[in-house]
Design an enzyme around this catalytic site. Structure first.
Site, PDB file in Angstrom:
ATOM      1  N   SER A  94       0.854  -1.179   0.000  1.00 35.87           N
ATOM      2  CA  SER A  94       0.000   0.000   0.000  1.00 35.87           C
ATOM      3  C   SER A  94       0.890   1.227   0.000  1.00 35.87           C
ATOM      4  O   SER A  94       1.963   1.224   0.602  1.00 35.87           O
ATOM      5  CB  SER A  94      -0.889   0.021   1.245  1.00 35.87           C
ATOM      6  OG  SER A  94      -1.574   1.251   1.357  1.00 35.87           O
ATOM      7  N   TYR A 153      -3.113  -0.725  10.457  1.00 31.74           N
ATOM      8  CA  TYR A 153      -3.038  -0.875   9.004  1.00 31.74           C
ATOM      9  C   TYR A 153      -1.684  -0.412   8.475  1.00 31.74           C
ATOM     10  O   TYR A 153      -1.012  -1.145   7.744  1.00 31.74           O
ATOM     11  CB  TYR A 153      -4.169  -0.104   8.318  1.00 31.74           C
ATOM     12  CG  TYR A 153      -4.155  -0.258   6.821  1.00 31.74           C
ATOM     13  CD1 TYR A 153      -4.662  -1.412   6.234  1.00 31.74           C
ATOM     14  CD2 TYR A 153      -3.632   0.724   5.986  1.00 31.74           C
ATOM     15  CE1 TYR A 153      -4.645  -1.580   4.855  1.00 31.74           C
ATOM     16  CE2 TYR A 153      -3.617   0.568   4.613  1.00 31.74           C
ATOM     17  CZ  TYR A 153      -4.128  -0.588   4.053  1.00 31.74           C
ATOM     18  OH  TYR A 153      -4.100  -0.752   2.677  1.00 31.74           O
TER      19      TYR A 153
END
Length: 167
Positions: free
Chosen positions: A69, A80
């Site tokens: 990501s 995350y």
């Protein structure tokens, strides 16, 4: 011996699972943290380990592609981002360790993408003024780059992460 499906050796692993849960510092909850780290990082680690063992023991070559990501470039203030920073590091470590064994490891790091993680059900509006391209990436665009990264077109792309952020 390599696992087979429909008579074809499995030679590509795409670690694509991802969740966002657990809040952020200072309100992180342990249940969400554990779910996020387990799904986004631990799963990729142990699947890659098993996949590499099977390829090496069978003398086969292959590819591991980690869906990272663009969040891995930001400070890790949530489960995350911690998981995606870890996946970025895992990509680099696996590539260094496995390249000489015929296993190419790379990462693909999308920015905002039109998936259920970011879009509500039925929302087809791709406009995103928060990125220079002015829109969300589509899953098809991410998939097309994934195909390139696990193909012979990218044999000398090793341990790299391609960022698809729209600018």
């Amino acid at each position: 011996e390599a696992e087979t499906m429909l008579g074809t050796s499995l030679d590509i692993l795409v670690n694509n699972a991802g969740v966002i849960d657990g809040g952020s510092i200072p309100n992180t909850n342990m249940k969400g943290f554990d779910l996020t780290i387990s799904t986004n990082l631990r799963g990729a680690y142990f699947l890659s380990q098993e996949f590499a063992k099977r390829l090496v023991s069978s003398g086969c070559h292959g590819n591991i592609l980690n869906i990272c990501s663009s969040s891995s470039l930001r400070p890790a203030i949530s489960p995350y981002t911690v998981s995606k920073c870890g996946l970025r590091g895992l990509t680099l470590g696996l590539a260094k360790q496995l390249a000489s064994r015929g296993i190419t490891v790379n990462g693909l790091a999308p920015g905002p993408t039109a998936t259920p993680m970011l879009m509500s059900d039925g929302d087809n509006n791709l406009v995103n003024e928060g990125v220079p391209a002015g829109r969300y990436a589509t899953p098809e665009e991410i998939a097309n780059m994934a195909v390139v990264l696990v193909s012979d077109l990218s044999r000398m792309v090793v341990g790299d992460i391609v960022y698809m952020t729209g600018g």
